[in-house]
Design an enzyme around this catalytic site. Structure first.
Site, mmCIF file in Angstrom:
data_model
loop_
_atom_site.group_PDB
_atom_site.id
_atom_site.type_symbol
_atom_site.label_atom_id
_atom_site.label_comp_id
_atom_site.label_asym_id
_atom_site.label_seq_id
_atom_site.Cartn_x
_atom_site.Cartn_y
_atom_site.Cartn_z
ATOM 1 C CG ASP A 1 -1.805 1.089 1.422
ATOM 2 O OD1 ASP A 1 -1.734 2.058 0.637
ATOM 3 O OD2 ASP A 1 -2.638 1.018 2.342
ATOM 4 N N GLY B 1 -9.805 3.799 -6.199
ATOM 5 C CA GLY B 1 -8.464 3.220 -6.267
ATOM 6 C C GLY B 1 -7.473 3.912 -5.348
ATOM 7 C CB VAL B 2 -3.831 4.509 -5.775
ATOM 8 C CG1 VAL B 2 -3.715 5.366 -7.007
ATOM 9 C CG2 VAL B 2 -2.684 4.756 -4.823
ATOM 10 C CG ASP B 3 -7.530 10.196 -6.654
ATOM 11 O OD1 ASP B 3 -6.941 10.906 -5.821
ATOM 12 O OD2 ASP B 3 -8.259 10.651 -7.555
ATOM 13 C CB VAL C 1 -10.384 2.971 -12.888
ATOM 14 C CG1 VAL C 1 -11.582 3.539 -13.635
ATOM 15 C CG2 VAL C 1 -10.834 2.419 -11.545
ATOM 16 C CE1 TYR C 2 -9.240 7.226 -15.265
ATOM 17 C CE2 TYR C 2 -7.060 8.209 -15.409
ATOM 18 C CZ TYR C 2 -8.398 8.320 -15.105
ATOM 19 O OH TYR C 2 -8.893 9.524 -14.646
#
Ligand code: ADP
Length: 183
Positions: A10, A32-34, A124-125
């Site tokens: 993480d 996600g990470v954002d 996601v992208y």
């Protein structure tokens, strides 16, 4: 000696000068990470993102901006926006490379020594993971050869698939300028 370290886990627990966020152009947070960075960083991170929005209207694909890291253990968050994968014919490779280069340039300008990247655009992208890893690694190794301040780059892979791809790709790097750790 400059180093690149592969880490599985993480990014929000990384103790480095700056962690990189795979943000979106709004800079207002997402999944996600954002989402994880904004949740753990707290409102200070979002406040600074909103100030940047007020000044320049967000962040274009391939560009990068920097904020405080709020409650996170790093000092700063560099928010960059990777491209959404379409078909490979929409400058996706160049834009992903720009996201890495502009993040590294920002770290270098601010005299930061250590920086941690997530696997930008591979969630996601939907950027293909092999290609994304090659771009991340070659761009970073090239940049580090001439860096004055950036000494240590962490590639933090959240999913096992990316971790295995990075491990394989990093094992093939042949350079005396950068030490490869964690593989
Ligand atoms: P993008 O929209 O750029 O694809 P995502 O956040 O959907 O961004 O995914 C980018 C990468 O971040 C993916 O490989 C995903 O597994 C990874 N990721 C998700 N959460 C974390 C986290 N807490 N730390 C590090 N990487 C993460």
């Amino acid at each position: 000696m400059k180093s690149i370290r592969l880490i599985q886990g993480d990014i929000t627990i990384q103790k480095v000068d700056a962690i990189v966020n795979a943000a979106n152009t709004s800079l207002l947070g997402g999944g996600g990470v954002d989402g994880a960075i904004h949740r753990k960083g707290g409102s200070e991170v979002l406040d600074e993102c909103q100030q940047i929005r007020a000044q320049q209207g967000g962040c274009a694909v391939g560009e990068a901006v920097m904020t405080t890291a709020g409650l996170l253990p790093s000092h700063y968050v560099i928010h960059t926006v990777g491209p959404t994968w379409q078909d490979g014919q929409h400058e996706e490779n160049q834009l992903l490379q720009n996201a890495y280069i502009n993040s590294l340039k920002l770290a270098e300008q601010k005299h930061l020594q250590s920086i941690a990247f997530p696997n930008i655009s591979t969630g996601v992208y939907r950027f293909p993971k092999f290609e994304a890893a090659d771009i991340a690694i070659t761009t970073t190794v090239d940049f580090m050869k001439n860096a004055q301040h950036v000494q240590e780059v962490h590639f933090v892979c959240f999913d096992v698939e990316n971790f295995k791809i990075y491990r394989q790709r990093l094992a093939q790097i042949d350079t005396s300028d950068v030490q490869i750790l964690g593989i």
